[in-house]
Design a protein around this motif. Structure first.
Motif, PDB file in Angstrom:
ATOM      1  N   LYS A 173      -7.016   7.060   1.718  1.00  0.00           N
ATOM      2  CA  LYS A 173      -7.489   5.818   2.344  1.00  0.00           C
ATOM      3  C   LYS A 173      -7.529   4.712   1.300  1.00  0.00           C
ATOM      4  CE  LYS A 173     -10.491   7.575   6.037  1.00  0.00           C
ATOM      5  NZ  LYS A 173      -9.506   7.399   7.107  1.00  0.00           N
ATOM      6  N   THR A 198       2.295   5.731   6.890  1.00  0.00           N
ATOM      7  CA  THR A 198       1.047   5.192   7.435  1.00  0.00           C
ATOM      8  C   THR A 198       0.670   6.003   8.659  1.00  0.00           C
ATOM      9  OG1 THR A 198       2.071   3.035   7.011  1.00  0.00           O
ATOM     10  CG2 THR A 198      -0.064   3.021   8.117  1.00  0.00           C
ATOM     11  N   SER A 244      -4.148  13.222   2.873  1.00  0.00           N
ATOM     12  CA  SER A 244      -4.244  11.795   3.204  1.00  0.00           C
ATOM     13  C   SER A 244      -4.967  11.009   2.116  1.00  0.00           C
ATOM     14  CB  SER A 244      -4.983  11.611   4.536  1.00  0.00           C
ATOM     15  OG  SER A 244      -6.336  11.992   4.412  1.00  0.00           O
ATOM     16  N   SER A 273     -10.569   6.852  -0.987  1.00  0.00           N
ATOM     17  CA  SER A 273     -10.837   8.285  -0.845  1.00  0.00           C
ATOM     18  C   SER A 273      -9.517   9.032  -0.703  1.00  0.00           C
ATOM     19  CB  SER A 273     -11.757   8.566   0.348  1.00  0.00           C
ATOM     20  OG  SER A 273     -11.108   8.265   1.552  1.00  0.00           O
ATOM     21  N   THR A 274      -9.586  10.299  -1.087  1.00  0.00           N
ATOM     22  CA  THR A 274      -8.400  11.171  -0.986  1.00  0.00           C
ATOM     23  C   THR A 274      -8.806  12.445  -0.269  1.00  0.00           C
ATOM     24  OG1 THR A 274      -7.640  10.309  -3.110  1.00  0.00           O
ATOM     25  CG2 THR A 274      -6.569  12.303  -2.311  1.00  0.00           C
ATOM     26  N   VAL A 300      -8.452  -1.129   6.332  1.00  0.00           N
ATOM     27  CA  VAL A 300      -8.364   0.171   5.655  1.00  0.00           C
ATOM     28  C   VAL A 300      -7.113   0.871   6.184  1.00  0.00           C
ATOM     29  CG1 VAL A 300      -9.427   2.433   5.328  1.00  0.00           C
ATOM     30  CG2 VAL A 300     -10.846   0.374   5.297  1.00  0.00           C
ATOM     31  N   PHE A 301      -6.213   1.187   5.270  1.00  0.00           N
ATOM     32  CA  PHE A 301      -4.968   1.874   5.616  1.00  0.00           C
ATOM     33  C   PHE A 301      -5.085   3.342   5.204  1.00  0.00           C
ATOM     34  CE2 PHE A 301      -1.592  -1.374   6.475  1.00  0.00           C
ATOM     35  CZ  PHE A 301      -2.373  -2.510   6.332  1.00  0.00           C
ATOM     36  N   THR A 302      -4.676   4.231   6.087  1.00  0.00           N
ATOM     37  CA  THR A 302      -4.597   5.656   5.742  1.00  0.00           C
ATOM     38  C   THR A 302      -3.136   6.063   5.682  1.00  0.00           C
ATOM     39  OG1 THR A 302      -6.682   6.055   6.904  1.00  0.00           O
ATOM     40  CG2 THR A 302      -5.354   7.987   6.336  1.00  0.00           C
ATOM     41  N   GLN A 320      -8.559   0.548   0.709  1.00  0.00           N
ATOM     42  CA  GLN A 320      -9.090  -0.756   1.131  1.00  0.00           C
ATOM     43  C   GLN A 320      -8.061  -1.789   0.694  1.00  0.00           C
ATOM     44  OE1 GLN A 320     -12.021  -1.650   2.788  1.00  0.00           O
ATOM     45  NE2 GLN A 320     -11.177  -3.728   2.770  1.00  0.00           N
ATOM     46  N   THR A 362       0.833  -1.201   0.000  1.00  0.00           N
ATOM     47  CA  THR A 362       0.000   0.000   0.000  1.00  0.00           C
ATOM     48  C   THR A 362       0.867   1.252   0.000  1.00  0.00           C
ATOM     49  OG1 THR A 362      -1.597  -1.293   1.261  1.00  0.00           O
ATOM     50  CG2 THR A 362      -2.023   1.062   1.065  1.00  0.00           C
ATOM     51  N   ASP A 378      -7.314   0.679  10.111  1.00  0.00           N
ATOM     52  CA  ASP A 378      -8.633   0.461  10.727  1.00  0.00           C
ATOM     53  C   ASP A 378      -9.239  -0.852  10.255  1.00  0.00           C
ATOM     54  OD1 ASP A 378      -8.959   3.027  12.144  1.00  0.00           O
ATOM     55  OD2 ASP A 378      -8.870   3.871  10.125  1.00  0.00           O
TER      56      ASP A 378
END
Ligand SMILES: CC(C)(COP(=O)(O)OP(=O)(O)OC[C@H]1O[C@@H](n2cnc3c(N)ncnc32)[C@H](O)[C@@H]1OP(=O)(O)O)[C@@H](O)C(=O)NCCC(=O)NCCS
Length: 95
Positions: free
Chosen positions: A55, A22, A53, A48-49, A77-79, A57, A8, A26
Motif C-alpha cells: 500500500k 494495481t 501486496s 504497508s507491505t 492510497v494505491f494497492t 500513500q 507508484t 482508495d
C-alpha cells in the motif's frame, strides 16, 4: 491519475523487484485542478507491505510555470500486487 499510477507502479516494481499491478485505489480526492503548463510532481510513500501486496500513500502536487507556490491537487492510497510471469500474485521479497 494516470501519472500517479505510473509513478507508484515504478516504486512498487522497485520494492517488489519485478512486475506489479494495481489492485485497488482508495480515498481518491481531487482537491484542486491542474492547469495546462503546470509542473506536476507525484510522491509515493510505502505505508504497508503484505504477503504479495503493497500500500502506498500517493500525493500529486502542482506548481505553475511562473510561480513557486506548490499546491497538493490529488491524493489516494494505491494497492499494488507483485505478480509472476503468469500474472499470479507472488510474495514481495524481504525489504
Ligand atoms: C491483482 C491480482 C493478480 C490479484 O489476484 P487475486 O487472485 O485477487 O489474489 P489474492 O486474492 O491472492 O490477493 C492478492 C493480494 O491482493 C490483495 N487484494 C486483493 N484485492 C484487494 C482489494 N480490492 N484491495 C486491497 N487489496 C486487495 C490481497 O489482500 C492480497 O494481499 P496479501 O497477499 O498482501 O495479503 C488480480 O486481482 C488481477 O489481476 N486484478 C486485475 C489487475 C489489473 O488489471 N490492474 C490494472 C488496473 S488499471
Amino acid at each position: 491519475m494516470s501519472q500517479m499510477v505510473l509513478a507508484t507502479g515504478n516504486a512498487a516494481a522497485r520494492r517488489a523487484r519485478g512486475r506489479c499491478v494495481t489492485v485497488a485505489v482508495d480515498g481518491m480526492a481531487f482537491h484542486s485542478p491542474v492547469h495546462v503548463g503546470d509542473e506536476v510532481s507525484v510522491y509515493a510513500d510505502l505505508i504497508s507491505t503484505g504477503r504479495t501486496s503493497m500500500k502506498f500513500q500517493v500525493e500529486a502536487w502542482r506548481r505553475s510555470r511562473d510561480g513557486d507556490e506548490q499546491v497538493k491537487v490529488t491524493e489516494a492510497v494505491f494497492t499494488f500486487v507483485a505478480i509472476d510471469s503468469g500474472s499470479r500474485p507472488r510474495p514481495v521479497p524481504p525489504g
